[in-house]
Design an enzyme around this catalytic site. Structure first.
Site, PDB file in Angstrom:
ATOM      1  N   TYR A 144       0.860  -1.179   0.000  1.00  0.00           N
ATOM      2  CA  TYR A 144       0.000   0.000   0.000  1.00  0.00           C
ATOM      3  C   TYR A 144       0.893   1.225   0.000  1.00  0.00           C
ATOM      4  O   TYR A 144       1.828   1.325   0.795  1.00  0.00           O
ATOM      5  CB  TYR A 144      -0.886  -0.008   1.249  1.00  0.00           C
ATOM      6  CG  TYR A 144      -1.775   1.212   1.400  1.00  0.00           C
ATOM      7  CD1 TYR A 144      -2.901   1.385   0.590  1.00  0.00           C
ATOM      8  CD2 TYR A 144      -1.497   2.175   2.363  1.00  0.00           C
ATOM      9  CE1 TYR A 144      -3.722   2.485   0.733  1.00  0.00           C
ATOM     10  CE2 TYR A 144      -2.324   3.286   2.519  1.00  0.00           C
ATOM     11  CZ  TYR A 144      -3.427   3.439   1.701  1.00  0.00           C
ATOM     12  OH  TYR A 144      -4.237   4.535   1.854  1.00  0.00           O
ATOM     13  N   ASP A 239       9.248   2.716  -0.676  1.00  0.00           N
ATOM     14  CA  ASP A 239       8.270   3.396   0.167  1.00  0.00           C
ATOM     15  C   ASP A 239       8.613   3.054   1.614  1.00  0.00           C
ATOM     16  O   ASP A 239       8.288   1.963   2.108  1.00  0.00           O
ATOM     17  CB  ASP A 239       6.858   2.935  -0.200  1.00  0.00           C
ATOM     18  CG  ASP A 239       5.798   3.618   0.652  1.00  0.00           C
ATOM     19  OD1 ASP A 239       6.153   4.195   1.700  1.00  0.00           O
ATOM     20  OD2 ASP A 239       4.613   3.555   0.277  1.00  0.00           O
ATOM     21  N   LYS A 267       5.278   9.456   8.769  1.00  0.00           N
ATOM     22  CA  LYS A 267       5.158   8.929  10.130  1.00  0.00           C
ATOM     23  C   LYS A 267       6.227   9.456  11.096  1.00  0.00           C
ATOM     24  O   LYS A 267       6.072  10.515  11.667  1.00  0.00           O
ATOM     25  CB  LYS A 267       5.126   7.399  10.086  1.00  0.00           C
ATOM     26  CG  LYS A 267       3.934   6.885   9.222  1.00  0.00           C
ATOM     27  CD  LYS A 267       3.661   5.430   9.421  1.00  0.00           C
ATOM     28  CE  LYS A 267       2.676   4.866   8.423  1.00  0.00           C
ATOM     29  NZ  LYS A 267       1.280   4.946   8.752  1.00  0.00           N
TER      30      LYS A 267
END
Ligand code: HOZ
Length: 428
Positions: A144, A239, A267
């Protein structure tokens, strides 16, 4: 344990927000029931609106690497708030953050701050397409990369939780440029490249998959990705929104010694505030406006509040921190596995520094197909039994558990005792 306040708040939220939440996984559709509304967090613990306490393994989906309300982050945010939340103009903290990233990540010489992981991956794809003058991208099934149009194909996280293979609203003309391959399957990637390799702008991958549960790369997988893309003149994008600073000070690329052309982050670098970043080789990054012609912009990009929070968190991550994080994660994984074995519960645990996943299956889990073979219903029962006793794991069988520096012996022992109690009568 009752959760009346959470239920009342959810009923109220449903009237004004689609599905009652602002991001799908937290709605509990993957495990049934209604979501918990949290009032505050401290260290490894969360307290809900009814005053119930839980050991937290969601950690705001990754950023809380030192636990909730980590004093250096709180102090930095308080100080910056007094000095101004943002100016829409350059500030000192964004340079310090860029330097903290470029010093630690082997594949990043220059970096641009954005406001979310989705924005980072979307911008990295645009840049890769511009740099190669090609349109196609390859992603892996179950990975994702946020919710930009080009990346909503065979995606993990919320799409997997809700059972959506892709999303309406993505034009066929956009989707046709996205090819997918099974994670950890080098032959399948070679086959794609044998066919259309010269049209592929980039391969994007979570170097340690975390959005279909945690799946580390098989030995040689990342090396093969590096070689195949380099041979075809395509870019390799890691990613690292989830793995950046979590699995190693230099992310997965530091841990495995592979240098991607572009990297996305999020994050941890915001210390819990909204943030993202994309970076890479200087010659590619210098295509980004205003240095180059690839447009990318943002009013809140590099805002000093998120930068100061991120710097305070990143500044605390020394060798001793990572040593403890590795040991805590390993101890949790081994003890949970041993407990499952004692009670005859088939369980596979995949763990790397700071993150792990529990799959109810007796087969190895190395790909999206393997993930789908695991018993998600059983995960739901396990999740609720833990929740009722004060341990909060992800409300989906397809997400990772996040460990922090605040998961001390007290939090870990509490968790392990409850897990053992739950395994005892999971199927009765
Ligand atoms: N994308 C988040 C985890 N990979 C889920 C966020 C949410 O739905 O709460």
């Amino acid at each position: 344990m009752h959760r009346k306040a959470s239920k009342d708040l959810f009923d109220r939220a449903l009237k004004s927000t689609p599905g009652g939440v602002n991001s799908p996984v937290r709605a509990f559709r993957g495990v049934g029931g209604t979501p918990v509304f949290f009032a505050h967090g401290d260290g490894a613990w969360l307290t809900d609106e009814d005053g119930n306490r839980y050991v937290d393994f969601v950690g705001s989906w990754g950023p809380m690497l030192q636990g909730h309300a980590f004093p250096p982050v709180v102090d930095a945010v308080r100080e910056q708030a007094m000095a101004g939340l943002g100016f829409g103009a350059p500030n000192r903290a964004e340079i310090a953050m860029a330097e903290a990233i470029t010093e630690r990540f082997p594949g990043i010489e220059k970096v641009r701050m954005v406001n979310s992981g989705t924005e980072a991956t979307m911008s990295a794809i645009r840049l890769a397409r511009a740099a190669t003058s090609r349109d196609k991208i390859v992603k892996f099934q179950g990975c994702y990369h946020g919710h930009a149009d080009a990346l909503l194909a065979a995606a993990g996280s919320g799409l997997l939780t809700l059972g959506l293979p892709d999303s309406p609203g993505v034009p066929a003309d956009t989707a046709k440029h996205t090819l997918t391959a099974p994670f950890n399957d080098v032959d399948a990637l070679r086959e794609i490249f044998d066919g259309v390799g010269r049209d592929v702008a980039a391969v994007i991958v979570e170097p340690i998959a975390g959005n279909m549960g945690c799946i580390p790369p098989a030995p040689g997988f990342l090396e093969a990705l590096r070689q195949i893309t380099a041979d075809a003149g395509s870019l390799l994008i890691f990613d690292e929104v989830m793995t950046g600073f979590r699995v190693h000070r230099g992310g997965a690329q530091g841990a495995y010694g592979i240098e991607p052309d572009l990297t996305t982050l999020g994050k941890v670098i915001g210390g819990g505030l909204p943030v993202g970043a994309f970076g890479g080789k200087a010659e590619i990054m210098d295509r980004v406006a205003p240095a180059g012609d690839v447009y990318q912009a943002g009013t809140l990009s590099g805002n000093p509040l998120a930068m100061r929070a991120g710097l305070a968190l990143v500044g605390s991550l020394d060798d001793a921190f990572y040593g403890t994080l590795v040991a805590t994660t390993r101890h949790l994984a081994e003890a949970i596995k041993a407990s499952a074995e004692r009670h005859g519960v088939p369980l596979v645990i995949n763990a790397v520094c700071g993150m792990f996943s529990m799959f109810f299956t007796d087969q190895d889990v190395r790909s999206f197909t393997d993930v789908q073979r695991a018993d998600a219903q059983k995960y739901g029962r396990f999740f609720h039994a833990l929740l009722a006793r004060g341990v909060y794991f992800a409300p989906s069988a397809f997400e990772a558990a996040f460990v922090s520096g605040a998961h001390d012996a007290n939090a870990v022992d509490h968790t392990l005792a409850i897990v053992d109690e739950v395994f005892q009568d999971l199927d009765s």
